[in-house]
Design a protein around this motif. Structure first.
Motif, PDB file in Angstrom:
ATOM      1  N   ALA B  89       0.833  -1.207   0.000  1.00 22.33           N
ATOM      2  CA  ALA B  89       0.000   0.000   0.000  1.00 22.33           C
ATOM      3  C   ALA B  89       0.871   1.261   0.000  1.00 22.33           C
ATOM      4  CB  ALA B  89      -0.934  -0.011   1.208  1.00 22.33           C
ATOM      5  N   ALA B  90       1.962   1.230   0.762  1.00 17.86           N
ATOM      6  CA  ALA B  90       2.840   2.408   0.816  1.00 17.86           C
ATOM      7  C   ALA B  90       3.542   2.626  -0.522  1.00 17.86           C
ATOM      8  CB  ALA B  90       3.874   2.225   1.934  1.00 17.86           C
ATOM      9  N   LEU B  91       3.997   1.547  -1.133  1.00 20.47           N
ATOM     10  CA  LEU B  91       4.684   1.695  -2.429  1.00 20.47           C
ATOM     11  C   LEU B  91       3.713   2.203  -3.492  1.00 20.47           C
ATOM     12  CD1 LEU B  91       7.005  -1.463  -2.459  1.00 20.47           C
ATOM     13  CD2 LEU B  91       7.617   0.903  -1.926  1.00 20.47           C
ATOM     14  N   ARG B  92       2.464   1.761  -3.391  1.00 19.75           N
ATOM     15  CA  ARG B  92       1.452   2.258  -4.335  1.00 19.75           C
ATOM     16  C   ARG B  92       1.303   3.773  -4.163  1.00 19.75           C
ATOM     17  NH1 ARG B  92      -2.799  -1.017  -2.762  1.00 19.75           N
ATOM     18  NH2 ARG B  92      -2.232  -2.859  -3.938  1.00 19.75           N
ATOM     19  N   GLN B  93       1.279   4.218  -2.900  1.00 15.75           N
ATOM     20  CA  GLN B  93       1.144   5.656  -2.638  1.00 15.75           C
ATOM     21  C   GLN B  93       2.352   6.432  -3.140  1.00 15.75           C
ATOM     22  OE1 GLN B  93       0.276   5.348   1.644  1.00 15.75           O
ATOM     23  NE2 GLN B  93      -1.679   6.358   1.267  1.00 15.75           N
ATOM     24  N   ARG B  94       3.499   5.771  -3.185  1.00 16.15           N
ATOM     25  CA  ARG B  94       4.717   6.448  -3.641  1.00 16.15           C
ATOM     26  C   ARG B  94       4.961   6.260  -5.132  1.00 16.15           C
ATOM     27  NH1 ARG B  94       9.268   4.166  -0.641  1.00 16.15           N
ATOM     28  NH2 ARG B  94      10.430   5.525  -2.003  1.00 16.15           N
ATOM     29  N   GLY B  95       3.984   5.730  -5.849  1.00 14.95           N
ATOM     30  CA  GLY B  95       4.135   5.560  -7.292  1.00 14.95           C
ATOM     31  C   GLY B  95       4.988   4.371  -7.686  1.00 14.95           C
ATOM     32  N   LEU B  96       5.182   3.434  -6.729  1.00 11.70           N
ATOM     33  CA  LEU B  96       5.992   2.244  -7.003  1.00 11.70           C
ATOM     34  C   LEU B  96       5.139   0.986  -6.894  1.00 11.70           C
ATOM     35  CD1 LEU B  96       9.011   3.370  -4.770  1.00 11.70           C
ATOM     36  CD2 LEU B  96       9.003   3.304  -7.277  1.00 11.70           C
TER      37      LEU B  96
END
Lengths: 377, 308
Positions: B89-96
């Motif tokens: 979820a965090a990587l999705r938020q960071r565009g990764l």
């Protein structure tokens, strides 16, 4: 149900004030697991974030998973929040230790509740006091306003110190009591609290493959722990700076480590945490009023500052709302560790009443072992 | 044969020589081919491994070195699936968000201590790959019984005088019952098993949602056999139906390797010291349970088949 963020002067319970603070702090992920009396925080957050696509609200399967989720997400670079109470905090014990060693600046709220057995939903501090050595900064609040303000400060302190912060408030006494609260504007909060900028050499970044928490040699392991201790020493200054900046930015007093009430030259003093520190202020109109010291920042412990405040006090009474069987209560032990001679009174366990009279009786007591007040009274 | 393997394995390994696994470690073979096939299938996508307490805490290498060409995040025993969910979820938020977030968990963390968390991540259909690295006991702590320890097996906590009773937890059916998009069992032997193994990783690489890959991990010190026998033992496990190779693709069961002639399970059990104490009757009971499970899988395959 979708909910608007309240603005300006309004009436909120402690739990609602906490939820509002988390949204104002621009937490990007909220990890949720219910437990009384914390639950209203995550319920409000679910409502407040339901239509926000910039905030992830995650329902997890336990407090252990909730902390695991939030810590890992934070390590991957986003600001997170979690809340719990009592058994939930205890169930997360290994996650709490790991959080500080990994230097993860997670902010969590613990709504203080007594621990089993027997079952009780009522407040005391046995839960978070059991976690005092896990390396988290601990801030204890005695009102809804202080809870809101402290969460905003906590994110700043956490991310500057790279340490997790547990913001604590007693269940029901703070969590469910409606009070007048000043809700700051988003713009004011944004200028006080910059976005989370994780250090590059700390961040879990898929583009820079590295291993995290791999087994070190014993000396390297020891260095890891020493770094956490040094970060706590630094945090004493950061807590003071955050409070001072907060007061300047929002125009209301923000307690740093200690709140002093009454005559600093009084002959007696009461040292307490949380709402008991508020109750003790009712003794300020007595014939021989004590100095009242409310400890807000419990870890790192403001020992030097406290010893200096109590230097000329002839009788110090420390109130512990948590037991430490076979030894003085946690706060009593800490105060004595800095060379202060103090009587340690344990009371208010499991939500048992602590009235001004209870505290007058506490002041009249003295002894070396912890005195469990209220048990025989 | 070597030409064939060259066709199957074309990528550079992401588990480097010099890692700290035991000689003959089956899971190290699994890891090498899992990462290889995953990166070959989706070369543009990065990989983050989330590893709960296990042998892999050690194999990953002593700080500050790492045996991996991918990020490795070591977690407590019970929370890996939740942590992978948070990282994704965090990587999705960071565009990764196209990063493969993979849990590599042993049978102790998956079947036992982290079971609720694995189940919850599957129920939420988190977009992660969960690898159950099944060596059928707590091997890192010195061979203690887990929920994956097979019937009759010796471990240090199920001595030969009181060996494991009952059959291992059926994680394949349990995970399939969550309705997740993909469940498969994998065994890294020689061909054709390796091809089957890599095909399943390749398929998992492009599916969205919770993917559960159950890898058999042959363990020389825990199963009590010479270090050179890992590949042979994996083949016997498959050929005897002891470890059926299957996949459940969007609810459709399919046995992917059907040995032309089933090997008696005794020929798998006899390769390992952990089963050496079993009497003929006890071996016969294992055979019966192996056969019953195979028949069950065949029925699942028939009943879930999509009409063409």
């Amino acid at each position: 149900m979708s909910m608007e963020l309240p603005q300006g002067r309004t009436v909120l319970t402690g739990n609602e004030a906490a939820a509002v603070a988390v949204v104002l702090a621009r937490a990007q992920q909220i990890a949720c697991y219910p437990i009384t009396p914390q639950t209203l925080i995550v319920e409000r957050l679910a409502d407040l974030t339901a239509e926000r696509d910039d905030i992830v609200f995650a329902n997890l399967d336990s407090e252990h998973s909730m902390f695991g989720y939030a810590l890992a997400a934070e390590r991957a670079g986003v600001r997170c929040f979690a809340a719990t109470s009592s058994q939930g905090l205890l169930y997360s014990h290994e996650q709490l230790h790991r959080a500080s060693r990994e230097r993860i600046p997670l902010v969590a709220v613990n709504v203080n509740r007594s621990v089993v057995a027997p079952w009780s939903l009522e407040p005391d501090l046995a839960d978070s006091m059991s976690e005092r050595d896990t390396g988290w900064i601990q801030l204890y609040c005695s009102s809804a306003q202080e809870l809101l303000d402290s969460i905003l400060c906590a994110y700043r302190i956490a991310e500057e110190a790279m340490l997790p912060v547990l913001v604590c408030a007693e269940g029901f006494l703070v969590s469910h009591t409606a009070e007048t609260v000043d809700v700051p504007s988003q713009a004011a909060v944004d200028s006080f609290l910059p976005p989370f900028q994780p250090p590059e050499d700390w961040l879990l970044d898929p583009n820079r493959p590295r291993a995290f928490s791999g087994l070190p040699e014993p000396n390297d392991y020891a260095t890891y722990q020493q770094n956490v201790a040094e970060a706590h020493d630094l945090a004493r200054t950061l807590i003071a700076e955050a409070a001072s900046d907060f007061s300047a930015a929002f125009g209301r007093e923000k307690v740093a480590s200690l709140e002093l009430s009454g005559d600093p030259n009084a002959d007696t003093a009461i040292v307490a945490i949380g709402t008991i520190g508020e109750t003790a202020r009712e003794l300020l109109t007595d014939d021989e009023p004590p100095l009242v010291v409310r400890v807000h920042a419990y870890r790192p412990f403001p020992g030097e500052e406290l010893a200096s405040v109590l230097e000329h006090v002839s009788h110090v009474c420390v109130i512990d709302r948590a037991p430490a069987f076979g030894a003085p209560g946690p706060l009593g032990e800490d105060v004595r560790a800095y060379g202060v001679t103090a009587t340690d009174v344990v009371c208010g366990l499991g939500g048992s009443d602590v009235t001004p009279d209870t505290l007058r009786r506490a002041l009249a007591a003295s002894g070396r072992e912890a005195i469990y007040l209220g048990v025989e009274a | 044969m070597s030409v064939w393997l060259d066709e199957v394995i074309q990528e550079e390994p992401l588990l480097f020589p010099g890692h700290a696994a035991c000689a003959g470690c089956g899971p190290a073979i699994n890891m090498r081919h899992f990462l290889g096939a995953l990166s070959a299938a989706t070369p543009d996508r990065k990989i983050v491994l989330v590893v709960p307490a296990s042998c892999w805490t050690i194999i990953a290498g002593a700080w500050p070195v790492s045996a991996f060409g991918v990020s490795v995040y070591l977690t407590p025993f019970a929370s890996a699936a939740a942590e992978a969910s948070g990282i994704k979820a965090a990587l999705r938020q960071r565009g990764l968000g196209d990063t493969h977030v993979v849990v590599w968990g042993g049978d102790g963390s998956t079947n036992d201590i982290g079971f609720a968390t694995v189940s919850a991540a599957a129920e939420r259909n988190e977009d992660i790959i969960y690898v159950l690295n099944d060596n059928e006991a707590y091997m890192n702590t010195g061979v203690q019984k887990s929920g994956a320890t097979p019937e009759g097996a010796w471990t240090t906590t199920t001595p030969t005088t009181a060996p494991r009773k009952g059959t291992k937890k059926d994680m394949d059916r349990i995970m399939a019952a969550h309705g997740i998009p993909y469940v498969a069992t994998l065994a890294a032997g020689s061909l054709p098993l390796l091809k089957d193994f890599r095909a399943k990783v390749t398929r998992a690489a492009t599916i969205e949602g919770f993917r559960f890959l159950h890898c058999l991990g042959a363990c020389p010190p825990g199963w009590r056999y010479p270090t050179g026998d890992s590949v042979e033992i994996v083949h016997r496990a498959v050929d005897s139906h002891y470890f059926p190779l299957l996949e459940v693709n969007a609810g459709e069961w399919h046995i992917t390797q059907k040995p032309k002639k089933q090997l008696p399970v005794a020929e798998f059990l006899s390769t390992q010291g952990r089963f050496a104490h079993l009497s003929e009757d006890e071996v016969a009971l294992v055979q019966q349970h192996v056969d019953e499970r195979w028949e069950l899988l065949e029925r699942l395959e028939q009943s879930s088949a999509v009409a063409v």
